[in-house]
Motif scaffolding. Sequence first.
Motif, PDB file in Angstrom:
ATOM      1  N   ARG A   6       0.755  -1.254  -0.284  1.00 50.69           N
ATOM      2  CA  ARG A   6      -0.008   0.120  -0.046  1.00 50.69           C
ATOM      3  C   ARG A   6       0.873   1.413  -0.139  1.00 50.69           C
ATOM      4  O   ARG A   6       0.445   2.239  -0.764  1.00 50.69           O
ATOM      5  N   LEU A   7       1.959   1.191   0.936  1.00 52.61           N
ATOM      6  CA  LEU A   7       2.555   2.254   0.816  1.00 52.61           C
ATOM      7  C   LEU A   7       3.468   2.500  -0.499  1.00 52.61           C
ATOM      8  O   LEU A   7       4.037   3.801  -0.979  1.00 52.61           O
ATOM      9  N   LEU A   8       3.865   1.662  -0.989  1.00 52.80           N
ATOM     10  CA  LEU A   8       4.691   1.700  -2.349  1.00 52.80           C
ATOM     11  C   LEU A   8       3.662   2.388  -3.410  1.00 52.80           C
ATOM     12  O   LEU A   8       4.250   2.793  -4.462  1.00 52.80           O
ATOM     13  N   ALA A   9       2.638   2.020  -3.408  1.00 52.22           N
ATOM     14  CA  ALA A   9       1.707   2.458  -4.229  1.00 52.22           C
ATOM     15  C   ALA A   9       1.053   3.978  -3.927  1.00 52.22           C
ATOM     16  O   ALA A   9       0.391   4.666  -4.693  1.00 52.22           O
ATOM     17  N   ALA A  10       1.102   4.488  -2.622  1.00 50.11           N
ATOM     18  CA  ALA A  10       0.620   5.639  -2.334  1.00 50.11           C
ATOM     19  C   ALA A  10       1.019   6.763  -2.960  1.00 50.11           C
ATOM     20  O   ALA A  10       2.301   7.066  -3.239  1.00 50.11           O
ATOM     21  N   GLU A  11       0.123   7.757  -2.999  1.00 54.75           N
ATOM     22  CA  GLU A  11       0.658   8.961  -3.429  1.00 54.75           C
ATOM     23  C   GLU A  11       0.399  10.245  -2.466  1.00 54.75           C
ATOM     24  O   GLU A  11       1.280  11.084  -2.589  1.00 54.75           O
ATOM     25  N   ARG A  12      -0.377   9.850  -1.204  1.00 57.12           N
ATOM     26  CA  ARG A  12      -0.246  10.961  -0.207  1.00 57.12           C
ATOM     27  C   ARG A  12      -0.502  10.089   1.230  1.00 57.12           C
ATOM     28  O   ARG A  12      -1.671  10.234   1.922  1.00 57.12           O
ATOM     29  N   PRO A  13       0.669   9.334   1.537  1.00 54.81           N
ATOM     30  CA  PRO A  13       0.423   8.485   2.698  1.00 54.81           C
ATOM     31  C   PRO A  13       0.734   9.748   4.096  1.00 54.81           C
ATOM     32  O   PRO A  13       1.253  10.526   4.053  1.00 54.81           O
ATOM     33  N   VAL A  14      -0.086   9.192   4.985  1.00 58.80           N
ATOM     34  CA  VAL A  14      -0.045   9.614   6.417  1.00 58.80           C
ATOM     35  C   VAL A  14       0.175   8.695   7.399  1.00 58.80           C
ATOM     36  O   VAL A  14      -0.282   7.620   7.491  1.00 58.80           O
ATOM     37  N   LEU A  15       0.653   9.275   8.579  1.00 61.33           N
ATOM     38  CA  LEU A  15       0.917   8.277   9.864  1.00 61.33           C
ATOM     39  C   LEU A  15       0.356   9.192  10.992  1.00 61.33           C
ATOM     40  O   LEU A  15       0.834  10.390  11.168  1.00 61.33           O
ATOM     41  N   ILE A  16      -0.409   8.869  11.849  1.00 61.35           N
ATOM     42  CA  ILE A  16      -1.022   9.669  13.158  1.00 61.35           C
ATOM     43  C   ILE A  16      -0.675   8.790  14.359  1.00 61.35           C
ATOM     44  O   ILE A  16      -0.875   7.639  14.348  1.00 61.35           O
ATOM     45  N   THR A  17       0.147   9.345  15.316  1.00 64.42           N
ATOM     46  CA  THR A  17       0.447   8.606  16.584  1.00 64.42           C
ATOM     47  C   THR A  17       0.160   9.456  17.780  1.00 64.42           C
ATOM     48  O   THR A  17      -0.137  10.795  17.745  1.00 64.42           O
ATOM     49  N   SER A  18       0.249   8.943  18.777  1.00 66.39           N
ATOM     50  CA  SER A  18       0.158   9.700  20.015  1.00 66.39           C
ATOM     51  C   SER A  18       1.134   9.470  21.120  1.00 66.39           C
ATOM     52  O   SER A  18       1.611  10.171  21.751  1.00 66.39           O
ATOM     53  N   TYR A  19       1.209   7.920  21.372  1.00 63.61           N
ATOM     54  CA  TYR A  19       2.015   7.539  22.499  1.00 63.61           C
ATOM     55  C   TYR A  19       2.803   6.643  22.083  1.00 63.61           C
ATOM     56  O   TYR A  19       3.517   5.819  22.964  1.00 63.61           O
ATOM     57  N   ALA A  20       3.477   6.423  20.553  1.00 59.41           N
ATOM     58  CA  ALA A  20       4.149   5.565  20.217  1.00 59.41           C
ATOM     59  C   ALA A  20       5.613   5.933  20.891  1.00 59.41           C
ATOM     60  O   ALA A  20       6.439   5.093  21.123  1.00 59.41           O
ATOM     61  N   GLY A  21       5.785   7.280  21.283  1.00 62.62           N
ATOM     62  CA  GLY A  21       6.908   7.574  21.720  1.00 62.62           C
ATOM     63  C   GLY A  21       7.365   7.044  23.129  1.00 62.62           C
ATOM     64  O   GLY A  21       8.496   7.311  23.734  1.00 62.62           O
ATOM     65  N   ARG A  22       6.495   6.298  23.813  1.00 60.33           N
ATOM     66  CA  ARG A  22       6.855   5.549  25.021  1.00 60.33           C
ATOM     67  C   ARG A  22       7.946   4.748  24.953  1.00 60.33           C
ATOM     68  O   ARG A  22       8.603   4.319  25.832  1.00 60.33           O
ATOM     69  N   ARG A  23       8.113   4.214  23.636  1.00 59.96           N
ATOM     70  CA  ARG A  23       9.401   3.289  23.409  1.00 59.96           C
ATOM     71  C   ARG A  23      10.415   4.088  22.419  1.00 59.96           C
ATOM     72  O   ARG A  23       9.765   4.437  21.327  1.00 59.96           O
ATOM     73  N   PRO A  24      11.479   4.636  22.827  1.00 61.53           N
ATOM     74  CA  PRO A  24      12.306   5.017  21.762  1.00 61.53           C
ATOM     75  C   PRO A  24      12.628   4.566  20.501  1.00 61.53           C
ATOM     76  O   PRO A  24      12.791   4.958  19.361  1.00 61.53           O
ATOM     77  N   GLU A  25      12.840   3.194  20.548  1.00 59.11           N
ATOM     78  CA  GLU A  25      12.893   2.657  19.394  1.00 59.11           C
ATOM     79  C   GLU A  25      11.704   2.670  18.187  1.00 59.11           C
ATOM     80  O   GLU A  25      12.003   2.962  16.993  1.00 59.11           O
TER      81      GLU A  25
END
Length: 460
Positions: free
Chosen positions: A277-296
């Motif tokens: 899906r990402l390889l074919a995408a023209e306008r991909p987005v990512l939304i997060t809030s607390y992923a940063g609880r892990r630095p990795e």
Amino acid sequence: FFFKQKTAYEIPKRDWSSDVCSSDLSGSARVAHQLLSSSETVLNVPSSAAAAALGHAAPNAAPQTGAAHFLQGLNDLGMDYLFANMGTDHVSLIEEMERFRAEGRPFPKVLLCPHENVAVHMAAGYAAATGKGQGVLVHVDAGTANAAMGAHNLQRARLPALLMAGKAPYTLRGELPGSRDNYVHFIQDPFDIGSLVRPYVKWEYNLPTAVVAREALRRAHSVMHSDPPGPVYMTLPREVLAEAPAVGSGQQFEAARYGPAQLGGVDNARASLIADRLLAAERPVLITSYAGRRPEAVAAIEALAELCAMRVVDYMPSYLGMSRRARCFAGFDPAAVLPGADVGLLVDIDVPWLPRFVRPEASTWWAHIDVDPIKQDFPMWGFATDLRMQADVATVLRQVAALVRARATDSFRARTAQRMQALEAAAAERSQMLARAAAKPGEPGALSAAHVCEIGRAHV
């Protein structure tokens, strides 16, 4: 309140069973004064080496109380701190702490807190900084009620902590050690003490006997650290802490065999679906809030965003999900990136937008990767996605990035390069806007928040 370091603490030689302590601030202050001097609120324990140097005697052969087994159970967990607001239900624990100290035996450092709300949030801060859940020791139902708001915050922030409350004695006439001998033992014994925090804890348990104290503590510790992490609750009847149980010397519940369960990645089929899906995408987005609880996870988000020229929104962040200077950082408002988006990733987020005011396009394909994608503690949720995965975000995003790199074509690289030019222009414009705002100190009586933050940033 304040904290003052010491190398050890002293408890006056006296009978604690007749003392009355309420769970309000004045009661906490009385207990703090009784335990220590009025200015000492940290109870520190000498290390084993220091104890040996001081000539402390080895543990004697006297019968071990339930409280002693309980403290040993906390040692088994490697727990660093007990954030505590003491009461009459903790008499046996206080006595055993003094015994442990005199014998040079370790136990968690005890920080006396003037209110349970302080205690719970100190544990929350420690867990947020280290990932290690600590103990919070409160006084019966009153202390549990005061801790409830903090338990709510721990649960929603997915932070581990072991909330422990002493329980009013269940014997009335001296039938067992620790029986009721005080007025408050009658009025602080509700029908269902656990109901005060049940909506906010992963697990609750009333310790029935000290025979299982160490195993119960290991169970609590493993549950609170298993994904998704969160607080747990245990009640400790006074008779259980005062008893002298026959416990076998071979009790061992080590983390290697009884420890927490952690999430990992996903199967190749689902990772491949996202990558394609990402390889074919023209306008991909990512939304997060607390992923940063892990630095990795932060590193994985930035790497995938750079690879796919994907805009990233940190919506209502409780942790930093992406560097604010990153080219792909698109701000804090999902409404700004949803129009025209054809592929979207929801990553460790509870509420990606407010559906009353913001609606994604019907044609957008969404994948949700989360430590808790079903939101098991939310009675209603209401965000449609095409693929839902309970998994470790960092691991999955690295899986996806590896597949994208392996399958990338010249056409994909040309399209991402073009998108990245637009993202760089937007980032430069945002940086200039912030610089202009930071240059304005404000008006008389109203400092500019941007200016104050910029001054702070310049000195950090």
